[in-house]
Write a protein that holds these residues in place. Structure first.
Motif, PDB file in Angstrom:
ATOM      1  N   VAL A  43       1.020   2.040  -6.659  1.00  0.00           N
ATOM      2  CA  VAL A  43       0.816   1.586  -5.295  1.00  0.00           C
ATOM      3  C   VAL A  43       1.291   0.140  -5.205  1.00  0.00           C
ATOM      4  CG1 VAL A  43      -1.590   0.890  -5.740  1.00  0.00           C
ATOM      5  CG2 VAL A  43      -0.822   1.330  -3.398  1.00  0.00           C
ATOM      6  N   THR A  69       1.394  -3.532  -4.275  1.00  0.00           N
ATOM      7  CA  THR A  69       0.315  -4.482  -3.986  1.00  0.00           C
ATOM      8  C   THR A  69       0.804  -5.770  -3.349  1.00  0.00           C
ATOM      9  OG1 THR A  69       0.495  -5.317  -6.255  1.00  0.00           O
ATOM     10  CG2 THR A  69      -1.158  -3.595  -5.835  1.00  0.00           C
ATOM     11  N   ARG A 114       0.811  -1.221   0.000  1.00  0.00           N
ATOM     12  CA  ARG A 114       0.000   0.000   0.000  1.00  0.00           C
ATOM     13  C   ARG A 114       0.843   1.269   0.000  1.00  0.00           C
ATOM     14  NH1 ARG A 114      -3.594  -2.858   3.547  1.00  0.00           N
ATOM     15  NH2 ARG A 114      -2.814  -1.686   5.340  1.00  0.00           N
ATOM     16  N   GLN A 115       2.146   1.138  -0.119  1.00  0.00           N
ATOM     17  CA  GLN A 115       2.993   2.333  -0.230  1.00  0.00           C
ATOM     18  C   GLN A 115       2.887   2.908  -1.638  1.00  0.00           C
ATOM     19  OE1 GLN A 115       7.089   1.719   0.782  1.00  0.00           O
ATOM     20  NE2 GLN A 115       7.728   3.726   0.035  1.00  0.00           N
TER      21      GLN A 115
END
Length: 281
Positions: free
Chosen positions: A216, A218, A196-197
């Protein structure tokens, strides 16, 4: 608004351990030009584009096919850091103002968009006076127009530089795109990334900086890291990816003479002087 995630010390260390940063890549400037109907014989669009491109300076110039201010979509398509609309129109003859009969008079309007922020600066208005040219030498071809306009345009524009940052910011990449399959972006050399970064694909395999594409993360596996695209943009194999967003260059600050009036709109688009301006001599 673009997201700028916080970078922890571990991520910073991982970025430094990744492949070397892309340094000094020239920025891309999308240039759109417009020459008013009454001025086209005196200033061919090809010459105006060349003079404006020289004014922008050492950057990768992409000529826009449109003659209006490039929007964010056209910025993204050109991977541009800035977009510039440069118009050239005949100058109106003001009552009581002396003008030489062997010179031509025009007005240029230069409006700049910062593609990273979308901010459009107030137009810079530059009044132009050509070199003297005899009536018999005004043949309407490119060579005649260059003799008449090249030097005075270069001199006039040089007095008011755009102040662009000429190279892309130096960013330490956290990874590179190894392959893309069914919309899944595989990253190599990605150490320290977490699920989620948000990371940023900011330069191609050749080191040419482009409009950042947000990804993003995953999945993080001991063999690979995968990500998907947030919003718009298309990554390509070999692209450089950073855990921090490249800092956009600030939009040039207008001088007091360029400051918009209270009635000015936030994104002004220069209006041509139109047929009422009188003939361009």
């Amino acid at each position: 608004m673009r997201r700028f995630p916080a970078i922890t010390a571990a991520l910073a260390a991982a970025a430094l351990a990744a492949p070397g940063p892309v340094r000094g890549a020239p920025i891309t400037v999308l240039v759109a030009v417009s020459v008013g109907e009454g001025a086209q014989q005196a200033m061919p669009a090809a010459l105006w584009l060349r003079l404006v491109s020289e004014y922008v300076g050492p950057a990768k110039i992409v000529a826009d096919v449109e003659s209006t201010m490039p929007d964010q979509e056209r910025c993204r398509a050109a991977h541009a850091a800035y977009a510039l609309l440069a118009t050239f129109d005949r100058a109106p003859r003001l009552p009581g103002t002396a003008q030489d009969t062997d010179r031509a008079y025009a007005v240029a309007r230069l409006t700049l968009r910062d593609c990273a922020t979308g901010v459009v600066s107030p137009p810079r208005i530059v009044r132009l006076e050509s070199d003297p040219v005899a009536e018999s030498d005004r043949t309407g071809d490119l060579a005649a127009a260059e003799r008449q306009w090249a030097r005075p345009v270069q001199v006039a524009l040089a007095r008011d530089p755009l102040g662009l940052v000429k190279v892309a910011p130096v960013v330490a990449p956290a990874a590179r795109v190894s392959r893309i399959r069914d919309g899944v972006v595989f990253l190599e050399g990605a150490t320290g990334l977490i699920v989620r970064q948000v990371v940023f694909d900011y330069a191609g395999a050749d080191g040419q900086a482009h409009f950042p594409v947000e990804l993003v993360v995953t999945e993080v596996d001991h063999k690979y890291v995968t990500a998907t695209v947030l919003g718009r943009g298309t990554p390509h194999p070999g692209d450089f990816v950073s855990a921090s967003a490249p800092t956009p260059a600030p939009s040039p600050t207008p001088t007091p003479s360029e400051a918009p009036s209270p009635a000015a709109t936030p994104n002004p688009t220069p209006a041509p002087t139109g047929a009422s301006a009188g003939p361009l001599r």
